[in-house]
Write an enzyme that holds these catalytic residues in place. Structure first.
Site, PDB file in Angstrom:
ATOM      1  N   TYR A 150      12.135   0.373  -1.058  1.00  0.00           N
ATOM      2  CA  TYR A 150      11.684   1.716  -1.363  1.00  0.00           C
ATOM      3  C   TYR A 150      13.095   2.385  -1.697  1.00  0.00           C
ATOM      4  O   TYR A 150      13.832   2.275  -1.170  1.00  0.00           O
ATOM      5  CB  TYR A 150      10.971   2.049  -0.439  1.00  0.00           C
ATOM      6  CG  TYR A 150       9.546   1.596  -0.180  1.00  0.00           C
ATOM      7  CD1 TYR A 150       8.577   2.302  -0.697  1.00  0.00           C
ATOM      8  CD2 TYR A 150       9.262   0.575   0.553  1.00  0.00           C
ATOM      9  CE1 TYR A 150       7.315   1.944  -0.483  1.00  0.00           C
ATOM     10  CE2 TYR A 150       8.119   0.069   0.644  1.00  0.00           C
ATOM     11  CZ  TYR A 150       7.052   0.827   0.211  1.00  0.00           C
ATOM     12  OH  TYR A 150       5.702   0.448   0.471  1.00  0.00           O
ATOM     13  N   ARG A 201       0.684  -1.201  -0.098  1.00  0.00           N
ATOM     14  CA  ARG A 201      -0.109  -0.118   0.054  1.00  0.00           C
ATOM     15  C   ARG A 201       0.781   1.205  -0.032  1.00  0.00           C
ATOM     16  O   ARG A 201       2.045   1.198   0.724  1.00  0.00           O
ATOM     17  CB  ARG A 201      -0.951  -0.035   1.186  1.00  0.00           C
ATOM     18  CG  ARG A 201      -1.777  -1.024   1.432  1.00  0.00           C
ATOM     19  CD  ARG A 201      -2.595  -1.042   2.658  1.00  0.00           C
ATOM     20  NE  ARG A 201      -3.474  -2.228   2.725  1.00  0.00           N
ATOM     21  CZ  ARG A 201      -4.222  -2.453   3.871  1.00  0.00           C
ATOM     22  NH1 ARG A 201      -4.141  -1.622   4.957  1.00  0.00           N
ATOM     23  NH2 ARG A 201      -5.239  -3.578   4.030  1.00  0.00           N
ATOM     24  N   ARG A 214       9.221   6.641   5.623  1.00  0.00           N
ATOM     25  CA  ARG A 214       9.402   8.214   5.814  1.00  0.00           C
ATOM     26  C   ARG A 214       9.696   8.607   7.311  1.00  0.00           C
ATOM     27  O   ARG A 214      10.411   9.766   7.337  1.00  0.00           O
ATOM     28  CB  ARG A 214       7.960   8.877   5.564  1.00  0.00           C
ATOM     29  CG  ARG A 214       7.648   8.828   3.894  1.00  0.00           C
ATOM     30  CD  ARG A 214       6.079   8.868   3.947  1.00  0.00           C
ATOM     31  NE  ARG A 214       5.750  10.209   4.520  1.00  0.00           N
ATOM     32  CZ  ARG A 214       4.398  10.690   4.407  1.00  0.00           C
ATOM     33  NH1 ARG A 214       3.340   9.787   4.138  1.00  0.00           N
ATOM     34  NH2 ARG A 214       4.088  11.685   5.170  1.00  0.00           N
ATOM     35  N   ASP A 248       0.850   5.541   0.384  1.00  0.00           N
ATOM     36  CA  ASP A 248       0.041   6.761   1.154  1.00  0.00           C
ATOM     37  C   ASP A 248      -0.106   7.776  -0.158  1.00  0.00           C
ATOM     38  O   ASP A 248       0.411   7.619  -1.118  1.00  0.00           O
ATOM     39  CB  ASP A 248       0.704   7.638   2.105  1.00  0.00           C
ATOM     40  CG  ASP A 248       0.886   6.770   3.298  1.00  0.00           C
ATOM     41  OD1 ASP A 248      -0.190   5.864   3.779  1.00  0.00           O
ATOM     42  OD2 ASP A 248       1.828   6.769   4.053  1.00  0.00           O
TER      43      ASP A 248
END
Length: 248
Positions: A111, A50, A198, A52
């Protein structure tokens, strides 16, 4: 039914996230609407992860089940035609086994976080990277990052809205490098907590600015308290880059 594995590239700027949302557009809705237009079927897309609102993907893996007799290349071309002008593209499409699952068969996720470290405003990279104007020490950031590698309780780096059953995760890699005016943070793990990347990037950036000691990242991890978090980096610079599967 035929199961098709898709590789998706998307600009997350106009979306509320990858997963279908009741309050705004999503990547899932865009792909499912395109698939319905192609096949006439009500299709549900399952993805490897998922993302954001505002988060991008270079190679998100997903799958859909289709009853219509259609070749992978033709399906890919048709999906791309119906996805326009949304900033989503199907880069690859292949038939996979019925028990292959984009999420549950995935053994690793990677990522990339991009920081453009300069004073001049962003133009071409606007909403595709985080601009930090203060000089960053990428070497210090990399050294500090190694305290997070391994199996830990990442409560400090976990969003209060995270739905994961446990805050314990194993971070396989967290590396920081400078490429010209860009600082790149690479993260790899089997799975991540909501906002984990993050949150880690935000704290590492404080180290790069000299506002945190290198050791403070490990201290924040040991606190196992969201209040110990120094900074949560914005979504603009985050990219889902790779999903790993057995045999690939």
């Amino acid at each position: 039914m035929t199961r098709f594995a898709l590789t998706l590239e998307f600009d997350g700027t106009p979306f509320m996230g990858l997963q279908r949302q009741a309050h705004g557009p999503s990547v899932q809705q865009a792909v499912e609407d395109a698939a319905h237009a192609v096949t006439g079927e009500d299709i549900i897309m399952h993805a490897a992860g998922r993302t954001d609102a505002g988060v991008h993907a270079l190679a998100m893996r997903a799958h859909i089940d289709v009853a219509k007799d259609i070749a992978p290349f033709r399906l890919m071309e048709a999906l791309n035609a119906h996805l326009r002008p949304a900033p989503v593209a199907v880069l690859a499409c292949a038939v996979v086994a019925d028990d292959w699952h984009a999420r549950f068969s995935c053994t690793g996720r990677e990522y990339l976080y991009r920081i453009v470290n300069r004073r001049a405003p962003l133009t071409l990279e606007r909403q595709r990277a985080w601009q930090v104007s203060q000089p960053l020490d990428a070497g210090a950031m990399h050294r500090a990052a190694q305290a997070l590698v391994g199996r830990h309780d990442f409560t400090t780096f976990r969003s209060v809205h995270c739905q994961s059953a446990s805050p314990v995760k194993t971070l396989d890699r967290l590396a920081v490098e400078r490429v010209g005016e860009e600082v790149r943070i690479h993260a790899a793990a089997r799975s991540f907590l909501h906002h984990q990347v993050r949150s880690m990037v935000g704290c590492l950036t404080l180290v790069g600015m000299g506002r945190w000691r290198e050791e403070q990242v490990g201290e924040a991890l040991a606190a196992r308290n969201r209040q110990a978090l120094g900074l949560n980096a914005p979504s603009d610079g985050l990219y889902f880059t790779k999903a790993l599967y057995p045999g690939e």
